[in-house]
Scaffold this motif. Sequence first.
Motif, PDB file in Angstrom:
ATOM      1  N   GLU A 208       0.842  -1.202   0.000  1.00 27.50           N
ATOM      2  CA  GLU A 208       0.000   0.000   0.000  1.00 27.50           C
ATOM      3  C   GLU A 208       0.878   1.254   0.000  1.00 27.50           C
ATOM      4  OE1 GLU A 208      -3.653   1.836   2.685  1.00 27.50           O
ATOM      5  OE2 GLU A 208      -2.336   0.320   3.558  1.00 27.50           O
ATOM      6  N   LEU A 209       1.926   1.226   0.797  1.00 27.42           N
ATOM      7  CA  LEU A 209       2.828   2.370   0.868  1.00 27.42           C
ATOM      8  C   LEU A 209       3.583   2.547  -0.448  1.00 27.42           C
ATOM      9  CD1 LEU A 209       3.806   4.623   2.661  1.00 27.42           C
ATOM     10  CD2 LEU A 209       5.520   3.069   3.578  1.00 27.42           C
ATOM     11  N   ALA A 210       4.038   1.470  -1.039  1.00 23.06           N
ATOM     12  CA  ALA A 210       4.759   1.552  -2.308  1.00 23.06           C
ATOM     13  C   ALA A 210       3.873   2.091  -3.432  1.00 23.06           C
ATOM     14  CB  ALA A 210       5.314   0.186  -2.684  1.00 23.06           C
ATOM     15  N   ALA A 211       2.571   1.836  -3.337  1.00 23.64           N
ATOM     16  CA  ALA A 211       1.633   2.299  -4.359  1.00 23.64           C
ATOM     17  C   ALA A 211       1.181   3.745  -4.142  1.00 23.64           C
ATOM     18  CB  ALA A 211       0.408   1.381  -4.384  1.00 23.64           C
ATOM     19  N   ALA A 212       1.456   4.305  -2.978  1.00 22.60           N
ATOM     20  CA  ALA A 212       1.006   5.672  -2.678  1.00 22.60           C
ATOM     21  C   ALA A 212       1.764   6.679  -3.542  1.00 22.60           C
ATOM     22  CB  ALA A 212       1.224   5.983  -1.204  1.00 22.60           C
ATOM     23  N   PRO A 213       1.042   7.508  -4.269  1.00 18.17           N
ATOM     24  CA  PRO A 213       1.723   8.521  -5.077  1.00 18.17           C
ATOM     25  C   PRO A 213       2.479   9.501  -4.184  1.00 18.17           C
ATOM     26  CG  PRO A 213      -0.639   8.440  -5.581  1.00 18.17           C
ATOM     27  CD  PRO A 213      -0.402   7.577  -4.386  1.00 18.17           C
ATOM     28  N   ILE A 214       3.556  10.050  -4.712  1.00 23.28           N
ATOM     29  CA  ILE A 214       4.312  11.080  -3.993  1.00 23.28           C
ATOM     30  C   ILE A 214       4.145  12.393  -4.750  1.00 23.28           C
ATOM     31  CG2 ILE A 214       6.592  11.873  -3.259  1.00 23.28           C
ATOM     32  CD1 ILE A 214       7.415   8.919  -3.058  1.00 23.28           C
ATOM     33  N   ARG A 215       3.708  13.419  -4.018  1.00 24.30           N
ATOM     34  CA  ARG A 215       3.589  14.763  -4.593  1.00 24.30           C
ATOM     35  C   ARG A 215       4.748  15.592  -4.050  1.00 24.30           C
ATOM     36  NH1 ARG A 215       0.148  19.603  -3.049  1.00 24.30           N
ATOM     37  NH2 ARG A 215      -0.390  18.334  -1.261  1.00 24.30           N
ATOM     38  N   TYR A 216       5.512  16.172  -4.937  1.00 22.04           N
ATOM     39  CA  TYR A 216       6.644  17.006  -4.552  1.00 22.04           C
ATOM     40  C   TYR A 216       6.179  18.458  -4.545  1.00 22.04           C
ATOM     41  CZ  TYR A 216       9.318  12.817  -5.525  1.00 22.04           C
ATOM     42  OH  TYR A 216       9.798  11.540  -5.514  1.00 22.04           O
ATOM     43  N   VAL A 217       6.492  19.193  -3.466  1.00 24.96           N
ATOM     44  CA  VAL A 217       6.079  20.589  -3.376  1.00 24.96           C
ATOM     45  C   VAL A 217       7.289  21.482  -3.137  1.00 24.96           C
ATOM     46  CG1 VAL A 217       3.743  20.038  -2.601  1.00 24.96           C
ATOM     47  CG2 VAL A 217       5.522  20.452  -0.909  1.00 24.96           C
ATOM     48  N   ASP A 218       7.216  22.683  -3.682  1.00 29.83           N
ATOM     49  CA  ASP A 218       8.284  23.660  -3.568  1.00 29.83           C
ATOM     50  C   ASP A 218       8.002  24.583  -2.386  1.00 29.83           C
ATOM     51  OD1 ASP A 218      10.437  25.316  -3.973  1.00 29.83           O
ATOM     52  OD2 ASP A 218       9.744  26.123  -5.891  1.00 29.83           O
ATOM     53  N   GLY A 219       8.078  24.003  -1.179  1.00 26.33           N
ATOM     54  CA  GLY A 219       7.835  24.778   0.038  1.00 26.33           C
ATOM     55  C   GLY A 219       8.891  25.836   0.280  1.00 26.33           C
ATOM     56  N   ARG A 220      10.071  25.630  -0.230  1.00 26.64           N
ATOM     57  CA  ARG A 220      11.154  26.606  -0.078  1.00 26.64           C
ATOM     58  C   ARG A 220      10.747  27.970  -0.643  1.00 26.64           C
ATOM     59  NH1 ARG A 220      16.871  24.634  -1.644  1.00 26.64           N
ATOM     60  NH2 ARG A 220      16.523  23.653   0.369  1.00 26.64           N
ATOM     61  N   HIS A 221       9.910  27.949  -1.697  1.00 20.93           N
ATOM     62  CA  HIS A 221       9.484  29.198  -2.334  1.00 20.93           C
ATOM     63  C   HIS A 221       7.980  29.437  -2.178  1.00 20.93           C
ATOM     64  CE1 HIS A 221      13.226  27.993  -4.502  1.00 20.93           C
ATOM     65  NE2 HIS A 221      13.531  29.223  -4.126  1.00 20.93           N
ATOM     66  N   ASP A 222       7.364  28.764  -1.185  1.00 22.84           N
ATOM     67  CA  ASP A 222       5.921  28.889  -0.925  1.00 22.84           C
ATOM     68  C   ASP A 222       5.060  28.544  -2.135  1.00 22.84           C
ATOM     69  OD1 ASP A 222       6.099  29.495   1.770  1.00 22.84           O
ATOM     70  OD2 ASP A 222       6.204  31.651   1.426  1.00 22.84           O
ATOM     71  N   HIS A 223       5.505  27.586  -2.931  1.00 22.12           N
ATOM     72  CA  HIS A 223       4.730  27.124  -4.081  1.00 22.12           C
ATOM     73  C   HIS A 223       4.280  25.692  -3.785  1.00 22.12           C
ATOM     74  CE1 HIS A 223       5.809  30.659  -6.319  1.00 22.12           C
ATOM     75  NE2 HIS A 223       7.105  30.374  -6.253  1.00 22.12           N
ATOM     76  N   PHE A 224       3.224  25.583  -2.971  1.00 27.75           N
ATOM     77  CA  PHE A 224       2.744  24.270  -2.564  1.00 27.75           C
ATOM     78  C   PHE A 224       1.875  23.623  -3.641  1.00 27.75           C
ATOM     79  CE2 PHE A 224       3.846  26.544   1.255  1.00 27.75           C
ATOM     80  CZ  PHE A 224       4.597  25.597   1.923  1.00 27.75           C
ATOM     81  N   ASP A 225       1.694  24.334  -4.735  1.00 28.43           N
ATOM     82  CA  ASP A 225       0.879  23.829  -5.834  1.00 28.43           C
ATOM     83  C   ASP A 225       1.724  23.274  -6.979  1.00 28.43           C
ATOM     84  OD1 ASP A 225       1.917  26.329  -6.458  1.00 28.43           O
ATOM     85  OD2 ASP A 225       0.178  26.918  -7.658  1.00 28.43           O
ATOM     86  N   ARG A 226       3.068  23.268  -6.818  1.00 29.27           N
ATOM     87  CA  ARG A 226       3.922  22.759  -7.895  1.00 29.27           C
ATOM     88  C   ARG A 226       5.215  22.199  -7.326  1.00 29.27           C
ATOM     89  NH1 ARG A 226       3.725  28.526  -9.704  1.00 29.27           N
ATOM     90  NH2 ARG A 226       5.422  29.578  -8.642  1.00 29.27           N
ATOM     91  N   PRO A 227       5.836  21.325  -8.086  1.00 27.81           N
ATOM     92  CA  PRO A 227       7.088  20.720  -7.609  1.00 27.81           C
ATOM     93  C   PRO A 227       8.266  21.673  -7.770  1.00 27.81           C
ATOM     94  CG  PRO A 227       6.525  19.851  -9.768  1.00 27.81           C
ATOM     95  CD  PRO A 227       5.389  20.747  -9.360  1.00 27.81           C
ATOM     96  N   PRO A 228       9.316  21.441  -6.990  1.00 31.13           N
ATOM     97  CA  PRO A 228      10.532  22.223  -7.203  1.00 31.13           C
ATOM     98  C   PRO A 228      11.216  21.765  -8.494  1.00 31.13           C
ATOM     99  CG  PRO A 228      10.872  20.581  -5.498  1.00 31.13           C
ATOM    100  CD  PRO A 228       9.427  20.500  -5.897  1.00 31.13           C
ATOM    101  N   ALA A 229      12.154  22.564  -8.952  1.00 32.46           N
ATOM    102  CA  ALA A 229      12.871  22.234 -10.188  1.00 32.46           C
ATOM    103  C   ALA A 229      13.677  20.935 -10.051  1.00 32.46           C
ATOM    104  CB  ALA A 229      13.785  23.387 -10.594  1.00 32.46           C
ATOM    105  N   ASP A 230      14.207  20.676  -8.854  1.00 31.79           N
ATOM    106  CA  ASP A 230      15.049  19.504  -8.649  1.00 31.79           C
ATOM    107  C   ASP A 230      14.476  18.660  -7.511  1.00 31.79           C
ATOM    108  OD1 ASP A 230      17.060  17.638  -8.399  1.00 31.79           O
ATOM    109  OD2 ASP A 230      18.667  19.103  -8.077  1.00 31.79           O
ATOM    110  N   ILE A 231      14.064  17.450  -7.824  1.00 34.70           N
ATOM    111  CA  ILE A 231      13.499  16.558  -6.797  1.00 34.70           C
ATOM    112  C   ILE A 231      14.405  15.370  -6.489  1.00 34.70           C
ATOM    113  CG2 ILE A 231      11.118  17.185  -7.361  1.00 34.70           C
ATOM    114  CD1 ILE A 231      10.927  14.445  -8.827  1.00 34.70           C
ATOM    115  N   ARG A 232      15.598  15.367  -7.049  1.00 26.41           N
ATOM    116  CA  ARG A 232      16.474  14.203  -6.908  1.00 26.41           C
ATOM    117  C   ARG A 232      16.816  13.853  -5.471  1.00 26.41           C
ATOM    118  NH1 ARG A 232      21.485  15.712 -10.148  1.00 26.41           N
ATOM    119  NH2 ARG A 232      20.930  17.705  -9.216  1.00 26.41           N
ATOM    120  N   PHE A 233      16.848  14.812  -4.578  1.00 26.25           N
ATOM    121  CA  PHE A 233      17.298  14.553  -3.207  1.00 26.25           C
ATOM    122  C   PHE A 233      16.156  14.618  -2.202  1.00 26.25           C
ATOM    123  CE2 PHE A 233      20.784  16.448  -5.628  1.00 26.25           C
ATOM    124  CZ  PHE A 233      21.628  15.343  -5.649  1.00 26.25           C
ATOM    125  N   LEU A 234      14.936  14.586  -2.673  1.00 27.94           N
ATOM    126  CA  LEU A 234      13.796  14.648  -1.757  1.00 27.94           C
ATOM    127  C   LEU A 234      13.321  13.266  -1.382  1.00 27.94           C
ATOM    128  CD1 LEU A 234      11.676  17.562  -3.257  1.00 27.94           C
ATOM    129  CD2 LEU A 234      13.343  17.628  -1.417  1.00 27.94           C
TER     130      LEU A 234
END
Length: 140
Positions: A114-140
Amino acid sequence: MTLKTYSGCCHCGAIRFEADIDLAEGTIKCNCSGCIKARSWLAVARSDRLRLVAGFESQTGYQWTPPGRTAPAIQFYFCKICGIRTPGRGELEAMGGVFYAIQVPLLDDVDPDELAAAPIRYVDGRHDHFDRPPADIRFL
């Protein structure tokens, strides 16, 4: 939406909680400085879907106001005994108002599939953009 009740705790077990979460709705990885340093992987629960079962007195809190903000958006909590981050309380309009951010590894009874199937949403909290991913997600 299919809510499931999960139990969870800090490392030493002093703080215990229950949360009603639908992992199929997804989990979150954020690039804000607090999440990056803690390597956070979060599930979000509305404020009425988290119950502290034990250990209120074992928690300590931390608030940080990011540059450019007038007040903190999230109250972080930790176990005074083992130091593990426990569910944090936040209030952001972009997150639907008041919510709890729960570290996924705190959940004790998650089915691995179940956990492996859970989608992951990446958010750009560093720039207060919780509606979109950051440019680089490699280390998240």
